[in-house]
Design a protein around this motif. Structure first.
Motif, PDB file in Angstrom:
ATOM      1  N   SER A  85     -33.493 -12.348 -39.215  1.00  0.00           N
ATOM      2  CA  SER A  85     -32.082 -11.979 -39.583  1.00  0.00           C
ATOM      3  C   SER A  85     -31.398 -13.077 -39.250  1.00  0.00           C
ATOM      4  CB  SER A  85     -31.704 -10.717 -38.506  1.00  0.00           C
ATOM      5  OG  SER A  85     -31.860 -11.046 -37.183  1.00  0.00           O
ATOM      6  N   PRO A  86     -30.196 -13.023 -40.325  1.00  0.00           N
ATOM      7  CA  PRO A  86     -29.305 -14.240 -40.353  1.00  0.00           C
ATOM      8  C   PRO A  86     -28.670 -14.523 -38.698  1.00  0.00           C
ATOM      9  CG  PRO A  86     -28.929 -12.838 -42.020  1.00  0.00           C
ATOM     10  CD  PRO A  86     -29.717 -12.120 -41.230  1.00  0.00           C
ATOM     11  N   TRP A  87     -28.441 -15.687 -38.515  1.00  0.00           N
ATOM     12  CA  TRP A  87     -27.610 -15.892 -37.216  1.00  0.00           C
ATOM     13  C   TRP A  87     -26.022 -15.808 -37.435  1.00  0.00           C
ATOM     14  CZ3 TRP A  87     -30.087 -17.850 -32.504  1.00  0.00           C
ATOM     15  CH2 TRP A  87     -31.410 -17.971 -32.573  1.00  0.00           C
ATOM     16  N   GLU A  88     -25.317 -15.817 -36.199  1.00  0.00           N
ATOM     17  CA  GLU A  88     -23.825 -15.889 -36.458  1.00  0.00           C
ATOM     18  C   GLU A  88     -23.379 -14.586 -36.942  1.00  0.00           C
ATOM     19  OE1 GLU A  88     -23.219 -17.803 -34.378  1.00  0.00           O
ATOM     20  OE2 GLU A  88     -24.798 -19.286 -34.567  1.00  0.00           O
ATOM     21  N   THR A  89     -24.069 -13.388 -36.974  1.00  0.00           N
ATOM     22  CA  THR A  89     -23.528 -12.124 -37.644  1.00  0.00           C
ATOM     23  C   THR A  89     -24.551 -10.974 -37.163  1.00  0.00           C
ATOM     24  OG1 THR A  89     -23.066 -11.074 -39.763  1.00  0.00           O
ATOM     25  CG2 THR A  89     -25.108 -12.249 -39.752  1.00  0.00           C
ATOM     26  N   GLU A  90     -23.930  -9.955 -37.277  1.00  0.00           N
ATOM     27  CA  GLU A  90     -24.556  -8.602 -36.665  1.00  0.00           C
ATOM     28  C   GLU A  90     -25.621  -8.180 -37.771  1.00  0.00           C
ATOM     29  OE1 GLU A  90     -22.914  -4.172 -36.129  1.00  0.00           O
ATOM     30  OE2 GLU A  90     -22.386  -5.452 -34.394  1.00  0.00           O
ATOM     31  N   ASN A  91     -26.597  -7.803 -37.131  1.00  0.00           N
ATOM     32  CA  ASN A  91     -27.832  -7.243 -38.167  1.00  0.00           C
ATOM     33  C   ASN A  91     -28.235  -5.924 -37.820  1.00  0.00           C
ATOM     34  OD1 ASN A  91     -28.272  -9.870 -39.906  1.00  0.00           O
ATOM     35  ND2 ASN A  91     -28.166 -10.357 -38.037  1.00  0.00           N
ATOM     36  N   ASN A 114     -43.829   0.443 -35.929  1.00  0.00           N
ATOM     37  CA  ASN A 114     -43.534  -0.616 -37.042  1.00  0.00           C
ATOM     38  C   ASN A 114     -43.370  -2.063 -36.467  1.00  0.00           C
ATOM     39  OD1 ASN A 114     -42.555  -1.858 -39.341  1.00  0.00           O
ATOM     40  ND2 ASN A 114     -40.632  -0.945 -39.561  1.00  0.00           N
ATOM     41  N   PRO A 115     -44.537  -2.511 -36.402  1.00  0.00           N
ATOM     42  CA  PRO A 115     -44.546  -3.871 -35.775  1.00  0.00           C
ATOM     43  C   PRO A 115     -43.720  -4.914 -36.500  1.00  0.00           C
ATOM     44  CG  PRO A 115     -46.711  -3.342 -36.688  1.00  0.00           C
ATOM     45  CD  PRO A 115     -45.926  -1.882 -36.671  1.00  0.00           C
ATOM     46  N   ASP A 116     -43.538  -4.732 -37.800  1.00  0.00           N
ATOM     47  CA  ASP A 116     -42.909  -5.784 -38.648  1.00  0.00           C
ATOM     48  C   ASP A 116     -41.388  -5.968 -38.106  1.00  0.00           C
ATOM     49  OD1 ASP A 116     -45.329  -6.374 -40.158  1.00  0.00           O
ATOM     50  OD2 ASP A 116     -44.480  -4.981 -41.776  1.00  0.00           O
ATOM     51  N   LEU A 117     -41.112  -4.928 -37.339  1.00  0.00           N
ATOM     52  CA  LEU A 117     -39.570  -5.081 -36.719  1.00  0.00           C
ATOM     53  C   LEU A 117     -39.323  -6.506 -36.018  1.00  0.00           C
ATOM     54  CD1 LEU A 117     -38.543  -1.523 -35.753  1.00  0.00           C
ATOM     55  CD2 LEU A 117     -37.643  -2.728 -37.555  1.00  0.00           C
ATOM     56  N   PHE A 118     -40.492  -6.736 -35.276  1.00  0.00           N
ATOM     57  CA  PHE A 118     -40.591  -8.211 -34.627  1.00  0.00           C
ATOM     58  C   PHE A 118     -40.009  -9.180 -35.518  1.00  0.00           C
ATOM     59  CE2 PHE A 118     -42.522 -12.114 -33.185  1.00  0.00           C
ATOM     60  CZ  PHE A 118     -41.980 -12.313 -31.887  1.00  0.00           C
ATOM     61  N   ASP A 119     -40.755  -9.311 -36.818  1.00  0.00           N
ATOM     62  CA  ASP A 119     -40.432 -10.412 -37.828  1.00  0.00           C
ATOM     63  C   ASP A 119     -39.029 -10.372 -37.936  1.00  0.00           C
ATOM     64  OD1 ASP A 119     -42.887 -11.315 -37.835  1.00  0.00           O
ATOM     65  OD2 ASP A 119     -43.597 -10.359 -39.422  1.00  0.00           O
ATOM     66  N   ARG A 120     -38.312  -9.069 -38.160  1.00  0.00           N
ATOM     67  CA  ARG A 120     -37.090  -8.887 -38.808  1.00  0.00           C
ATOM     68  C   ARG A 120     -35.985  -9.425 -37.583  1.00  0.00           C
ATOM     69  NH1 ARG A 120     -35.349  -3.186 -40.858  1.00  0.00           N
ATOM     70  NH2 ARG A 120     -33.423  -4.386 -41.251  1.00  0.00           N
ATOM     71  N   LEU A 121     -36.460  -9.557 -36.266  1.00  0.00           N
ATOM     72  CA  LEU A 121     -35.584 -10.135 -35.237  1.00  0.00           C
ATOM     73  C   LEU A 121     -35.314 -11.377 -35.495  1.00  0.00           C
ATOM     74  CD1 LEU A 121     -37.211  -8.348 -32.153  1.00  0.00           C
ATOM     75  CD2 LEU A 121     -35.043  -7.831 -32.915  1.00  0.00           C
ATOM     76  N   HIS A 122     -36.492 -12.191 -35.942  1.00  0.00           N
ATOM     77  CA  HIS A 122     -36.387 -13.433 -36.089  1.00  0.00           C
ATOM     78  C   HIS A 122     -35.903 -13.851 -37.629  1.00  0.00           C
ATOM     79  CE1 HIS A 122     -38.280 -15.001 -32.589  1.00  0.00           C
ATOM     80  NE2 HIS A 122     -39.298 -13.800 -32.604  1.00  0.00           N
TER      81      HIS A 122
END
Length: 232
Positions: free
Chosen positions: A124-130, A114-122
């Motif tokens: 995903s919101p900052w300053e909170t756990e994802n 699932n290469p789209d997980l790379f986009d999810r890393l970027h």
């Protein structure tokens, strides 16, 4: 800061900052550099040396320099493959834009279900756990390395700042003290830098140092381990 895209020798892309004359990753191969330093000398070493009769099921990693997200993405894919839960915390004061992220070619260069997980890393919101995947949780902080305050929380530190000739204030004993404090006893810090002043700063804090062979284009890298029992 203006950033330009560069293709490295293993076919993967990285970024170049003209104002600093600095690349985010090695021009000899961005992916192979990250695999060599952070996955093999970091995660794999830790798992091999800290599994006492049974495999570890969870790791806590603190990264200094989220940058392109390459180290995080390779860690995510490793966790998925090995079925190890990773709690991944990363610091980045100057995040990339989404337009820049889309021009990185790691999704096509690195085999993944699932290469789209790379986009999810970027994205995903900052300053909170994802929750990025069942095996990978990400917490990004948009802050300076000097602002962290953790205590005995992490197994591994990925120290991936721009080199100390360019940003010397991020490679001081004062900064490393924060990361030493953040590591659990026996935890490790891995970095590409073997400069004498960096090694001395780490030694002053009680780290045990080991120079290791580097990836292509880099003679040596460094792994530093926090003592299991600290001197009072």
């Amino acid at each position: 800061m203006k950033r330009q895209f560069v293709h490295t020798e293993d076919g993967s892309t990285t970024l170049y900052v003209p104002a600093l004359n600095e690349h985010y990753h090695s021009i000899h191969g961005a992916i192979q550099e990250s695999l060599h330093i952070f996955i093999r000398a970091g995660i794999e070493f830790y798992l091999q040396t800290h599994s006492t009769g049974f495999p570890l099921s969870e790791l806590n990693i603190l990264e200094a320099g989220f940058g392109t997200g390459l180290n995080a993405y390779l860690s995510l894919l490793y966790a998925e493959k090995q079925k190890i839960r990773l709690q991944y915390h990363s610091l980045e004061k100057y995040p990339l834009t989404f337009e820049e992220i889309q021009q990185l070619n790691y999704k096509t260069q690195i085999p993944a279900k699932n290469p789209d997980l790379f986009d999810r890393l970027h994205t995903s919101p900052w300053e909170t756990e994802n929750l990025i995947s069942p095996f990978f949780r990400l917490h990004k902080y948009q802050k300076d390395f000097r602002e962290i305050s953790f205590e005995s929380r992490f197994d591994i530190v990925f120290f991936d700042a721009f080199n100390p000739d360019i940003q010397p204030y991020l490679w001081t004993e004062e900064v490393f003290r924060n990361f030493h404090k953040a590591l659990k006893p026996g935890g490790i810090l891995v970095t590409y830098c073997v400069k004498g002043s960096v090694k001395q700063a780490l030694r002053n804090l009680g780290f045990m140092l080991k120079k290791l062979p580097g990836p292509p284009g880099k003679r040596e890298i460094l792994r530093a381990q926090k003592a299991v029992f600290e001197k009072k």
